[in-house]
Motif scaffolding. Structure first.
Motif, PDB file in Angstrom:
ATOM      1  N   ALA A   1       0.827  -1.197   0.000  1.00  0.00           N
ATOM      2  CA  ALA A   1       0.000   0.000   0.000  1.00  0.00           C
ATOM      3  C   ALA A   1       0.871   1.261   0.000  1.00  0.00           C
ATOM      4  O   ALA A   1       0.467   2.305  -0.468  1.00  0.00           O
ATOM      5  CB  ALA A   1      -0.898   0.017   1.217  1.00  0.00           C
TER       6      ALA A   1
ATOM      7  N   ASP B   1       1.365 -14.362  10.321  1.00  0.00           N
ATOM      8  CA  ASP B   1       0.032 -14.527  10.895  1.00  0.00           C
ATOM      9  C   ASP B   1      -0.340 -13.337  11.767  1.00  0.00           C
ATOM     10  O   ASP B   1      -1.457 -12.834  11.710  1.00  0.00           O
ATOM     11  CB  ASP B   1      -0.034 -15.801  11.748  1.00  0.00           C
ATOM     12  N   GLN B   2       0.621 -12.894  12.593  1.00  0.00           N
ATOM     13  CA  GLN B   2       0.332 -11.747  13.470  1.00  0.00           C
ATOM     14  C   GLN B   2       0.054 -10.504  12.635  1.00  0.00           C
ATOM     15  O   GLN B   2      -0.869  -9.747  12.914  1.00  0.00           O
ATOM     16  CB  GLN B   2       1.518 -11.475  14.399  1.00  0.00           C
TER      17      GLN B   2
ATOM     18  N   PHE C   1      -0.977 -10.303   9.511  1.00  0.00           N
ATOM     19  CA  PHE C   1      -2.246 -10.382   8.791  1.00  0.00           C
ATOM     20  C   PHE C   1      -3.420 -10.220   9.749  1.00  0.00           C
ATOM     21  O   PHE C   1      -4.434  -9.594   9.414  1.00  0.00           O
ATOM     22  CB  PHE C   1      -2.358 -11.711   8.021  1.00  0.00           C
ATOM     23  N   TYR C   2      -3.285 -10.756  10.927  1.00  0.00           N
ATOM     24  CA  TYR C   2      -4.361 -10.634  11.924  1.00  0.00           C
ATOM     25  C   TYR C   2      -4.644  -9.159  12.191  1.00  0.00           C
ATOM     26  O   TYR C   2      -5.796  -8.716  12.166  1.00  0.00           O
ATOM     27  CB  TYR C   2      -3.952 -11.360  13.208  1.00  0.00           C
ATOM     28  N   CYS C   3      -3.576  -8.388  12.434  1.00  0.00           N
ATOM     29  CA  CYS C   3      -3.748  -6.950  12.690  1.00  0.00           C
ATOM     30  C   CYS C   3      -4.357  -6.255  11.475  1.00  0.00           C
ATOM     31  O   CYS C   3      -5.270  -5.442  11.603  1.00  0.00           O
ATOM     32  CB  CYS C   3      -2.410  -6.294  13.013  1.00  0.00           C
ATOM     33  N   ARG C   4      -3.832  -6.580  10.295  1.00  0.00           N
ATOM     34  CA  ARG C   4      -4.311  -5.894   9.095  1.00  0.00           C
ATOM     35  C   ARG C   4      -5.769  -6.235   8.820  1.00  0.00           C
ATOM     36  O   ARG C   4      -6.540  -5.383   8.391  1.00  0.00           O
ATOM     37  CB  ARG C   4      -3.443  -6.279   7.897  1.00  0.00           C
ATOM     38  N   SER C   5      -6.156  -7.483   9.104  1.00  0.00           N
ATOM     39  CA  SER C   5      -7.539  -7.871   8.838  1.00  0.00           C
ATOM     40  C   SER C   5      -8.497  -7.154   9.785  1.00  0.00           C
ATOM     41  O   SER C   5      -9.701  -7.169   9.596  1.00  0.00           O
ATOM     42  CB  SER C   5      -7.710  -9.381   8.989  1.00  0.00           C
ATOM     43  N   ARG C   6      -7.924  -6.530  10.826  1.00  0.00           N
ATOM     44  CA  ARG C   6      -8.767  -5.747  11.732  1.00  0.00           C
ATOM     45  C   ARG C   6      -8.714  -4.262  11.381  1.00  0.00           C
ATOM     46  O   ARG C   6      -9.249  -3.428  12.103  1.00  0.00           O
ATOM     47  CB  ARG C   6      -8.308  -5.944  13.194  1.00  0.00           C
ATOM     48  N   GLY C   7      -7.990  -3.941  10.312  1.00  0.00           N
ATOM     49  CA  GLY C   7      -7.981  -2.554   9.840  1.00  0.00           C
ATOM     50  C   GLY C   7      -6.702  -1.791  10.134  1.00  0.00           C
ATOM     51  O   GLY C   7      -6.558  -0.633   9.763  1.00  0.00           O
ATOM     52  N   ILE C   8      -5.760  -2.432  10.829  1.00  0.00           N
ATOM     53  CA  ILE C   8      -4.536  -1.731  11.227  1.00  0.00           C
ATOM     54  C   ILE C   8      -3.498  -1.861  10.110  1.00  0.00           C
ATOM     55  O   ILE C   8      -3.192  -2.956   9.667  1.00  0.00           O
ATOM     56  CB  ILE C   8      -3.996  -2.330  12.542  1.00  0.00           C
ATOM     57  N   GLY C   9      -2.976  -0.734   9.655  1.00  0.00           N
ATOM     58  CA  GLY C   9      -2.006  -0.720   8.555  1.00  0.00           C
ATOM     59  C   GLY C   9      -0.737  -1.470   8.914  1.00  0.00           C
ATOM     60  O   GLY C   9      -0.428  -1.681  10.090  1.00  0.00           O
ATOM     61  N   GLU C  10       0.019  -1.835   7.889  1.00  0.00           N
ATOM     62  CA  GLU C  10       1.168  -2.715   8.072  1.00  0.00           C
ATOM     63  C   GLU C  10       2.222  -2.146   9.040  1.00  0.00           C
ATOM     64  O   GLU C  10       2.682  -2.822   9.950  1.00  0.00           O
ATOM     65  CB  GLU C  10       1.793  -2.999   6.712  1.00  0.00           C
TER      66      GLU C  10
ATOM     67  N   MET D   1       3.207  -2.059  16.691  1.00  0.00           N
ATOM     68  CA  MET D   1       2.390  -2.571  17.800  1.00  0.00           C
ATOM     69  C   MET D   1       2.940  -3.920  18.304  1.00  0.00           C
ATOM     70  O   MET D   1       3.068  -4.139  19.516  1.00  0.00           O
ATOM     71  CB  MET D   1       0.949  -2.748  17.308  1.00  0.00           C
TER      72      MET D   1
ATOM     73  N   ARG E   1      -5.587 -12.441   2.601  1.00  0.00           N
ATOM     74  CA  ARG E   1      -4.384 -12.982   3.210  1.00  0.00           C
ATOM     75  C   ARG E   1      -3.274 -13.154   2.160  1.00  0.00           C
ATOM     76  O   ARG E   1      -3.510 -13.736   1.112  1.00  0.00           O
ATOM     77  CB  ARG E   1      -4.691 -14.348   3.823  1.00  0.00           C
TER      78      ARG E   1
ATOM     79  N   GLU F   1      -6.133  -3.682  -0.139  1.00  0.00           N
ATOM     80  CA  GLU F   1      -5.272  -4.248   0.901  1.00  0.00           C
ATOM     81  C   GLU F   1      -6.157  -4.794   2.022  1.00  0.00           C
ATOM     82  O   GLU F   1      -7.298  -4.345   2.178  1.00  0.00           O
ATOM     83  CB  GLU F   1      -4.373  -3.151   1.484  1.00  0.00           C
TER      84      GLU F   1
ATOM     85  N   GLU G   1      -6.273  -4.209   5.162  1.00  0.00           N
ATOM     86  CA  GLU G   1      -6.775  -3.190   6.084  1.00  0.00           C
ATOM     87  C   GLU G   1      -7.879  -2.352   5.438  1.00  0.00           C
ATOM     88  O   GLU G   1      -8.799  -1.896   6.107  1.00  0.00           O
ATOM     89  CB  GLU G   1      -5.654  -2.313   6.635  1.00  0.00           C
TER      90      GLU G   1
ATOM     91  N   ALA H   1     -11.058  -4.310   5.630  1.00  0.00           N
ATOM     92  CA  ALA H   1     -11.622  -4.207   6.982  1.00  0.00           C
ATOM     93  C   ALA H   1     -12.384  -2.901   7.124  1.00  0.00           C
ATOM     94  O   ALA H   1     -13.500  -2.867   7.635  1.00  0.00           O
ATOM     95  CB  ALA H   1     -10.515  -4.309   8.033  1.00  0.00           C
TER      96      ALA H   1
ATOM     97  N   PHE I   1     -11.178 -15.635  12.654  1.00  0.00           N
ATOM     98  CA  PHE I   1     -10.164 -16.626  12.292  1.00  0.00           C
ATOM     99  C   PHE I   1     -10.479 -18.012  12.839  1.00  0.00           C
ATOM    100  O   PHE I   1     -10.981 -18.147  13.953  1.00  0.00           O
ATOM    101  CB  PHE I   1      -8.793 -16.194  12.835  1.00  0.00           C
TER     102      PHE I   1
ATOM    103  N   VAL J   1      -4.859 -15.421  16.393  1.00  0.00           N
ATOM    104  CA  VAL J   1      -3.418 -15.282  16.603  1.00  0.00           C
ATOM    105  C   VAL J   1      -3.120 -14.572  17.925  1.00  0.00           C
ATOM    106  O   VAL J   1      -3.781 -13.602  18.289  1.00  0.00           O
ATOM    107  CB  VAL J   1      -2.818 -14.476  15.427  1.00  0.00           C
TER     108      VAL J   1
ATOM    109  N   GLN K   1     -10.007   2.002  11.235  1.00  0.00           N
ATOM    110  CA  GLN K   1     -11.133   1.835  10.318  1.00  0.00           C
ATOM    111  C   GLN K   1     -11.935   3.123  10.183  1.00  0.00           C
ATOM    112  O   GLN K   1     -12.319   3.520   9.089  1.00  0.00           O
ATOM    113  CB  GLN K   1     -12.062   0.711  10.802  1.00  0.00           C
TER     114      GLN K   1
END
Lengths: 479, 254
Positions: free
Chosen positions: A2, A427-428, A430-439, A445, B50, B71, B73, B76, B84, B88, B106
């Motif tokens: 991104a 995994d960690q 992607f978990y954060c990013r899937s919650r909306g937190i940028g890379e 964090m 992913r 992406e 994020e 989301a 999941f 994690v 978000q």
């Protein structure tokens, strides 16, 4: 990814905020080092004869020594004749009101206001600029409690007996190559004396700033806590961005008498060099504390994010029975930075305890080593040590190394060592990013969580600063 | 809301999804069932973005926008949430801090104002109560030292807080005992609303006794081979996946 190329550049250029130069008239000694330089330095500082002799003795010893090469770092040979050993702002202030406004501005910019109106609540600050201390705040309030907090130069003039009694008693003049050099040419630093039974009423802090080019900074700090005294001290360090490597070779000595408690925290943010490894500070420091009295305690906490090369092992000599030494460290290296850092715990007294927590974070092409020695002498009955070293790697081109040494001469001792190395897991992330937190936010964090154990040891305000510093230092680590 | 058309995806060079099509509308609950290796979890992971899941053909749109271009994020922020299968652990990172960072990231991406600590605490404490979680959860590190059941409940709790528009539950029932399963299902049912769509991925019909779906799809060998209502799930439970394969040979859909 991104992140746009432009953003990465912007992030990198803002990554070292303290990289500016203050335009101020400086008086410097010419480049080079011989006995004449030391006499000139000592004369400039109006030192007593014994001090000059002490320096010369160190210098003569230094001449017989060779620069050590055992650390896991690569560096170009240092030309000790190409360094100026003294640089100081020309105007000498007599009080805080007379301090050059340019200097006050510099410290304001660094977030360390010195003037009375804006000064940090509950913290006394000694500001060391190049080779000299330019201001020490809250001295009056401290004096009421019997605490001496001043620059080393002032202490040599006004508390000569105390300095003479303790200086070099923990780190002798000939201890090692850089300590010997420091003993010969040290210019300033802080002096702290907490008398018997006194709990220092505020945090003490020294802010070291290298400004002039082609100079080295050789500060000397001495902290003495008499019986039952308690003190918490913090140092911060920054320098301008320059293409040359500048040498910073400090010595810090701590003395804790019976039941005294010294907490020494460092947030080290010397200029680390650019992303190609050009420039940056060589930070070669000897820090050692001695728990001289029974039931005394010394805690070192360090957050090391700066410097091109860091080479330091804050140590504890546990001489008093039941004395306790602790070392908590976060060392972050990025780009081409190199760090070889850790601690030495020397158990001499009975029932002595030590605890080591080291967190190494490596990114870019950096190399990060933990090197630690736990030594239990014959008489150290029931000595206990627990060491925990965790390292985390970001990316594929950095390195992390652990060199634990143990020498145990008493059969009742218990020495434990735990070490882990991990990568920030996909995994960690992607978990954060899937919650909306940028890379990048996710990485800082995760790293912050990894360092939590150490940050908890820092005084409150500085824990926040350390966390921010870590975030800034990690910018550009992903990509 | 979600439109998947002829989706093909590879993981580690192996084609797993082979032409999957599916459409969900707001307010609907879709269950995706299928034998092991059919591609159920791959679907969830592809939708959430992913890394390592490579889409080779087909399209996925979410509210008309190309989801695959976004992406993770950004997905989301657009309202996609994946609970999941294996939540994690992030040692040392406080749950409250994590949730606030996620919610504010978000909100920021959507152009909403971020919540300050006080506003957030009020919100999160309310949700804890609503979801019947122990307040202690907020002081713990993200999933660190959680039991399997706690982790799954925490996923549903995050969902409640983040209020996604499309919630994908990836085998949220796996490894749960019956009590934990009921709790998770109650949490999900409480979040059903006319604006929200669910994709419930599960291996067993058991979960669907508690979360009753509007549609059931059978996924086999990378595509949907049969669709129906809740009755289909019960038939599957009675006859097994082989029964579907016999009824609808995959070639017929090729």
């Amino acid at each position: 990814m991104a992140t746009q190329p432009g953003e990465v550049e912007a992030a990198l250029s803002r990554r070292y905020d303290a990289g500016f130069v203050t335009d101020i008239e400086t008086h410097s000694l010419p480049l080079g080092l011989d006995e004449g330089t030391i006499r000139a330095l000592s004369a400039l500082k109006e030192e007593p004869e014994w001090m000059t002799e002490w320096r010369l003795k160190a210098y003569r010893h230094w001449l017989t020594m060779r620069q050590p090469d055992w650390a896991h770092v690569k560096l170009a040979p240092i030309d000790f004749q190409a360094i100026s050993y003294y640089a100081a702002p020309k105007k000498k202030p007599k009080s805080l009101d007379e301090v050059d406004p340019e200097l006050l501005k510099t410290y304001d910019k660094l977030g360390v206001p010195l003037h009375e109106r804006a000064k940090l609540a509950g913290v006394a600050v000694d500001a060391v600029f190049d080779s000299v201390s330019v201001a020490t705040t809250a001295q009056g309030q401290l004096a009421k409690a019997g605490v001496i907090f001043c620059s080393m130069s002032e202490a040599i003039r006004t508390h000569g007996d105390l300095v003479r009694q303790y200086l070099g008693s923990v780190v002798p003049q000939g201890d090692n190559f850089f300590a010997a050099l420091n003993s010969a040419v040290f210019s300033d630093g802080s002096f702290v004396f907490i008398p018997k039974g006194v709990r220092c009423p505020m945090e003490l802090s020294t802010y070291f700033r290298i400004n002039a080019g082609h100079t080295g900074q050789f500060e000397r700090t001495l902290i003495i806590a008499e019986e039952d005294a308690v003190v918490s001290y913090l140092e911060g360090c920054t320098a301008p961005m320059r293409d040359e490597n500048q040498l910073h070779a400090a010595v810090v000595e701590l003395v804790a008498l019976a039941r005294a408690n010294i907490k020494y925290s460092t947030v080290q943010n010397w200029y680390p060099g650019d992303e190609n490894g050009k420039g940056g500070i060589y930070n070669f420091v000897t820090k050692r504390g001695e728990c001289r009295g029974d039931d005394s305690r010394i805690t070192w906490t360090q957050v090391e994010t700066g410097s091109a090369i860091t080479w330091k092992y804050p140590s504890c000599v546990l001489r008093g029975d039941r004395s306790v030494g602790e070392f908590h460290s976060v060392a972050l290296t990025n780009h081409y930075q190199q760090a070889d850092t850790g601690t030495k715990m020397v158990h001499i007294g009975r029932d002595t305890k030590s605890k080591i927590v080291s967190k190494g974070i490596s990114a870019g092409r950096s190399q990060n080593s933990y090197r630690g020695l736990v030594k239990v002498e014959k008489g150290a009955v029931n000595a206990r040590n627990h060491t925990r070293c965790d390292s985390i790697l970001i990316g594929k081109r950095c390195g992390s190394h652990t060199f634990p040494y143990m020498e145990v001469k008493n059969p009742t001792a218990i020495v434990e060592h735990e070490a882990t190395t991990s990568k920030i897991s996909d995994d960690q992330l992607f978990y954060c990013r899937s919650r909306g937190i940028g890379e990048e936010d996710a990485v800082s964090m995760i790293v912050d969580g990894f360092c939590k154990q150490v940050f908890r040891e820092l005084p409150m305000e500085f824990a926040v600063e350390a966390k921010k510093l870590l975030e800034v230092s990690l910018e550009g680590a992903i990509g | 809301m979600l439109k998947i058309d002829n989706l093909h995806a590879r993981v580690a060079g192996k084609e797993i999804l082979k032409g999957l099509s599916l459409e969900t509308r707001a307010g609907e609950v879709h269950a995706i069932m299928g034998p092991n290796g059919a591609g159920k979890s791959t679907l969830g992971n592809v939708l959430a973005g992913r890394p390592g899941y490579e889409v080779t053909a087909g399209t996925v749109t979410f509210d008309g926008k190309d989801l695959l271009e976004m992406e993770p994020e950004a997905r989301a922020a657009a309202g996609v949430f994946l609970a999941f299968q294996y939540p994690v652990e992030i040692p040392g990172v406080n749950n409250t801090y994590f949730l606030r960072a996620a919610l504010n990231a978000q909100r920021k991406a959507r152009g909403d104002t971020e919540l300050d600590s006080m506003q957030f605490l009020k919100l999160v404490r309310g949700k804890v109560k609503e979801m019947g979680m122990t307040p202690e959860l907020l002081n713990r590190a993200v999933n660190e030292g959680f039991s399997g059941g706690e982790k799954k409940r925490n996923e549903v709790f995050q969902m409640a807080l983040l209020e996604p528009r499309l919630a994908i539950l990836d085998e949220t029932d796996s490894g749960l005992d019956i009590d934990a399963l009921k709790q998770v299902a109650e949490g999900v049912n409480g979040l059903r609303s006319p604006e929200r769509s669910f994709l419930v991925i599960t291996h067993y019909q058991r979960l669907l006794d508690y979360i009753v779906p509007d549609f059931v799809h059978v996924l086999a060998d990378g595509k949907i081979v049969e669709s129906g209502d809740a009755q289909l799930a019960r038939d599957l439970e009675a006859h097994g996946y082989a029964w579907v394969r016999e009824r609808t040979p995959t070639e017929a859909h090729a």
